[in-house]
Each structure stands twice: as structure tokens, then as C-alpha cells.
Design a protein around this motif. Structure first.
Motif, PDB file in Angstrom:
ATOM      1  N   GLU A 295       0.822  -1.207   0.000  1.00 41.38           N
ATOM      2  CA  GLU A 295       0.000   0.000   0.000  1.00 41.38           C
ATOM      3  C   GLU A 295       0.861   1.264   0.000  1.00 41.38           C
ATOM      4  O   GLU A 295       0.550   2.242  -0.696  1.00 41.38           O
ATOM      5  N   PRO A 311      -4.566   5.012  -3.015  1.00 39.82           N
ATOM      6  CA  PRO A 311      -5.111   4.174  -1.940  1.00 39.82           C
ATOM      7  C   PRO A 311      -5.751   4.974  -0.820  1.00 39.82           C
ATOM      8  O   PRO A 311      -6.596   4.454  -0.089  1.00 39.82           O
ATOM      9  N   ARG A 313      -7.918   7.200  -0.977  1.00 44.44           N
ATOM     10  CA  ARG A 313      -9.327   7.473  -1.238  1.00 44.44           C
ATOM     11  C   ARG A 313     -10.223   6.351  -0.725  1.00 44.44           C
ATOM     12  O   ARG A 313     -11.451   6.478  -0.731  1.00 44.44           O
ATOM     13  N   PHE A 314      -9.629   5.254  -0.299  1.00 44.26           N
ATOM     14  CA  PHE A 314     -10.407   4.084   0.109  1.00 44.26           C
ATOM     15  C   PHE A 314     -10.045   3.725   1.546  1.00 44.26           C
ATOM     16  O   PHE A 314      -8.883   3.760   1.931  1.00 44.26           O
ATOM     17  N   SER A 315     -11.061   3.366   2.320  1.00 45.41           N
ATOM     18  CA  SER A 315     -10.774   2.849   3.660  1.00 45.41           C
ATOM     19  C   SER A 315     -10.281   1.417   3.569  1.00 45.41           C
ATOM     20  O   SER A 315      -9.518   0.958   4.418  1.00 45.41           O
ATOM     21  N   ASP A 316     -10.716   0.688   2.546  1.00 43.20           N
ATOM     22  CA  ASP A 316     -10.241  -0.668   2.303  1.00 43.20           C
ATOM     23  C   ASP A 316     -10.216  -0.872   0.789  1.00 43.20           C
ATOM     24  O   ASP A 316     -11.222  -1.209   0.169  1.00 43.20           O
ATOM     25  N   LEU A 317      -9.073  -0.621   0.197  1.00 46.11           N
ATOM     26  CA  LEU A 317      -8.948  -0.642  -1.257  1.00 46.11           C
ATOM     27  C   LEU A 317      -9.376  -1.976  -1.843  1.00 46.11           C
ATOM     28  O   LEU A 317     -10.060  -2.038  -2.869  1.00 46.11           O
ATOM     29  N   ARG A 318      -9.012  -3.048  -1.180  1.00 50.35           N
ATOM     30  CA  ARG A 318      -9.315  -4.374  -1.725  1.00 50.35           C
ATOM     31  C   ARG A 318     -10.817  -4.638  -1.791  1.00 50.35           C
ATOM     32  O   ARG A 318     -11.310  -5.220  -2.752  1.00 50.35           O
ATOM     33  N   GLN A 319     -11.517  -4.219  -0.743  1.00 48.17           N
ATOM     34  CA  GLN A 319     -12.941  -4.499  -0.682  1.00 48.17           C
ATOM     35  C   GLN A 319     -13.759  -3.528  -1.531  1.00 48.17           C
ATOM     36  O   GLN A 319     -14.795  -3.891  -2.084  1.00 48.17           O
ATOM     37  N   GLN A 320     -13.300  -2.293  -1.642  1.00 45.15           N
ATOM     38  CA  GLN A 320     -14.101  -1.251  -2.263  1.00 45.15           C
ATOM     39  C   GLN A 320     -13.852  -1.084  -3.761  1.00 45.15           C
ATOM     40  O   GLN A 320     -14.672  -0.491  -4.453  1.00 45.15           O
ATOM     41  N   MET A 321     -12.747  -1.591  -4.255  1.00 45.61           N
ATOM     42  CA  MET A 321     -12.466  -1.463  -5.676  1.00 45.61           C
ATOM     43  C   MET A 321     -12.495  -2.850  -6.297  1.00 45.61           C
ATOM     44  O   MET A 321     -11.733  -3.731  -5.914  1.00 45.61           O
ATOM     45  N   SER A 384      -4.057  -1.988   7.051  1.00 47.19           N
ATOM     46  CA  SER A 384      -3.576  -1.089   6.008  1.00 47.19           C
ATOM     47  C   SER A 384      -2.320  -0.409   6.532  1.00 47.19           C
ATOM     48  O   SER A 384      -1.976  -0.524   7.697  1.00 47.19           O
TER      49      SER A 384
END
Length: 392
Positions: A295, A311, A313-321, A384
Motif C-alpha cells: 500500500e 489508496p 481514497r479508500f478505507s479498504d482498497l481491496r474491498q471497495q475497488m 492497512s
């Protein structure tokens, strides 16, 4: 025995030219990964920094020495500790210039120089992150760490009170010396460094994550060491097109990778997925450290205009993108990647050092007497980069 020890502790035969070059360090040949792994067939020249002081025959310095027994020794076990009392093989000698890179894989002395260089390199890396010397936990009983580069037919490697000794693997019908496996040496050095910084745990460790933490950190120190080699950085980034985030997200990177460190650390395990065995328990936190490294790397790429994904912009990049969107955003052709290779390499090196320094400097805040402090990473699971730095 006396002659062998004299050779280890006295510098004889080095020319005046060696003294002139010594401030730059001392050269060795090291395999970043075992030579049977494609892409790692040739060793890399590494410099051991001048902080080691004069590196003499053995190799040896003021804090580490190699003892290569003539006869197969038994692994150290209580109450026996170094120094090894038996006959030793002739020590590896530096060249006229004071360096050891004239000793290659075909030389009988290569096990000694390779195991020493791996050990010293890991110590140099961790001391660099700490900004000071690490005092061995076995001092003042013993002043120096003894490396035994080969115990034949012993399929293990271990470190302990003043020693690091290496056996050999006999997988696939062939013997492979752990002294030639940077990962094996670096992992054991991780334990020695942690013991020196955190001390020896009092009691049996029941209710504490001390031993699981030890295994996770030893694995991650091995990865930090791997990422200090140009060969490994170039191979990793070119094979993935600089796209560590996507490969990590889809859990394909471990399948594609020949590097043991990366296969171990790239996983989606959480605390509820693992057993009570310490090596198993260590996997979620080690994977969280790896995710944090990736990250930070991705964040640096964005800040430098190399990637469009931020990264933060996301609290959890894996889950949200969604993986498909991530793949589209990160897809780079081989030709295009070559234009950004050195920018990606610089970002990964910086990410390595950011996480490495944050990790080793967190050790002063850990309290071995407080199991909840050791367990705190359980709450984070696979953190993260932001969560990791807050937790540390």
C-alpha cells in the motif's frame, strides 16, 4: 585449533591497497535466492559496510565469526554453547585487496563467505533502520556470534545463545545447504535481532503472542533483506509489470512467485483461519506487514504520477475497488512498463525502508509482560499502512 583461531582473529597478508579501500566496505558474492530458482543462477556482488570494521580471515569481525568444523558436529543444545572446541577447516582468506568476492560458488570456502555475508547484511539493514548498533543478547558471556555454515544431514537451521548454525535440505533427492539460502539465514538472524532488542521472555509465554510475533518478524526481516538486492527488485517488478497491488489482491502472486518470502507473506489469512501453532499464528500479521508495504508502494506511485490509483481514497482498497476495475487501472504493457521501471523500483525501495524503519523502531514500545500489547495486532488482522503505523 590454535592455528585456526589465530587465522580467524588476526589479519595477515592484506596489502596496503585493502586499507585504502576499506572505508567503502568489503565485497562478497551472495545469492539473493537459491541458485536453482530461475533468474537467480548467478550471485550478486554486495558490499558489507565499514561499520563492520576490518573483516578478517574466517570471515570474522569484532562481532561475528565463522567456525567451519572438520568433523560433523552435533547441533548446539543446552548446556553447550560456543565456541566450538573441535578442529576447524582453514578460514576463508580475503584477496590482496581485502575483499572476498574472489571466492565463488565453486570454492570450498564459499559456504563460509556466503553465510557470513548474509548474516552481516541483515544486521547492517536492521541497525540502519534503528540508527544504532544492536547489542547481542548473549553479551557479556559471549562477545561474538558464531556461524557454523554446514552440519551435514541435519535438515534444519537454528540460532540461539551465541550461535547460528545451518544444516541442509534434502528435498527432491538433492542436498541444498541452508548456508546458500539467504532466506534461511535472514530468518534466523531475525530471531537473534529480536532477542537482542526485546530480551528473552520470562516464563513459558502462555497467553502471549511473543513467539508468533517472533516468527512473523523473522519472516518479514527476510523479505526486507530480499528487497535490498537489485536482482530481486528488478526481477519482481519486471515480472509483474510493477503491479504488486493486483497480484496481491487476487492471491495469484504467490502462485507465480519462486521467492519463498513472498509465497509465505502473501496470503488472505485472518486470526480465525489459523491454528494455535506459532508458525501458523504468525501468518496473518506477516501478511498484514506485506500488505502495508504494497500500500505504501502504491501510494508513492500515485504521488509521483506513475499510477492513477490513490489508496488514500479508500478505507479498504481491496474491498471497495472491484478487481476488474483495479486490473484496468493498473494494466501496463511490457513496453510501457520499461519507461517507468526505475520510478517503480525507487518507490518500492522507499516503501521497504518506510515500513522497515517503522517496524524496528516500534520494538521499544512493546512490553513482554503485557500479553494484550502483543495481541493488539490481532485486532488489526491484516492492517492497512495507516492502521499498521497507528498500531505500532
Amino acid at each position: 585449533m590454535g592455528a585456526a583461531l589465530d587465522a580467524i582473529t588476526h589479519n595477515e597478508g592484506a596489502s596496503n591497497g585493502a586499507a585504502a579501500e576499506r572505508p567503502l566496505g568489503t565485497r562478497f558474492l551472495v545469492f539473493p535466492q537459491p541458485s536453482f530458482i530461475p533468474g537467480y543462477e548467478k550471485p550478486e556482488v554486495v558490499w558489507i559496510g565499514p561499520s563492520a570494521g576490518p573483516i578478517l580471515a574466517g570471515p570474522s569481525d569484532s562481532r561475528i565469526y565463522v567456525a567451519n568444523p572438520v568433523e560433523a558436529k552435533s547441533p548446539y543444545a543446552a548446556p553447550y554453547i560456543p565456541p566450538y572446541p573441535g578442529l576447524l577447516r582453514p578460514p576463508a582468506e580475503p584477496g590482496p585487496d581485502g575483499h572476498f568476492d574472489h571466492i565463488g560458488p565453486g570454492s570450498p570456502a564459499f559456504l563460509s563467505t556466503h553465510s557470513y555475508a548474509c548474516t552481516r547484511r541483515v544486521l547492517d539493514i536492521c541497525e540502519g533502520y534503528l540508527g544504532r548498533s544492536i547489542v547481542w543478547f548473549f553479551q557479556p558471556t559471549l562477545e561474538r556470534l558464531e556461524i557454523v555454515p554446514r552440519i551435514p544431514h541435519w535438515q534444519n537451521a537454528q540460532s540461539g545463545f551465541g550461535f547460528l548454525e545451518l544444516g541442509e535440505s534434502e528435498e527432491h533427492g538433492r542436498a541444498s545447504c541452508f548456508a546458500l539460502n539467504f532466506d534461511a539465514v535472514a530468518h534466523e538472524m531475525g530471531h537473534l535481532i529480536l532477542l537482542s532488542e526485546l530480551g528473552i521472555l520470562e516464563g513459558d509465554g502462555a497467553g502471549s503472542d511473543f513467539f508468533a510475533y517472533h516468527e512473523a518478524i523473522a519472516d518479514f526481516i527476510s523479505l526486507l533483506g530480499l528487497l535490498s538486492f537489485d536482482t530481486a527488485l528488478d526481477r519482481l517488478l519486471r515480472r509483474t509489470g510493477g503491479n504488486l497491488l493486483l497480484h496481491n489482491e487476487l492471491d495469484k502472486f504467490a502462485e507465480l512467485s519462486d521467492e519463498k518470502q513472498l509465497r509465505l507473506l502473501n496470503n488472505s489469512l485472518r486470526i480465525g483461519d489459523v491454528s494455535q501453532e506459532v508458525h501458523d499464528q504468525s501468518k496473518p500479521f506477516a501478511a498484514g506487514l506485506f500488505d502495508s508495504l504494497v500500500e505504501v508502494y502504491q501510494t508513492l506511485l500515485f504521488e509521483r504520477g506513475v499510477s492513477d490509483i490513490d489508496p488514500r481514497r479508500f478505507s479498504d482498497l481491496r474491498q471497495q475497488m472491484a478487481p476488474a476495475l483495479m486490473e484496468e487501472a493498473l494494466h501496463v504493457s511490457p513496453a510501457s512498463y520499461e519507461l517507468m521501471h526505475f520510478a517503480a523500483k525507487a518507490a518500492l525501495q522507499e516503501a521497504r525502508d518506510i515500513i522497515g524503519e517503522a517496524l524496528v523502531r516500534s520494538w521499544k514500545y512493546l512490553d513482554r509482560s503485557c500479553p494484550s500489547r502483543w495481541c493488539r495486532w490481532r485486532e488489526v488482522a491484516k492492517p492497512s499502512a495507516r492502521a499498521l503505523l497507528v498500531a505500532l
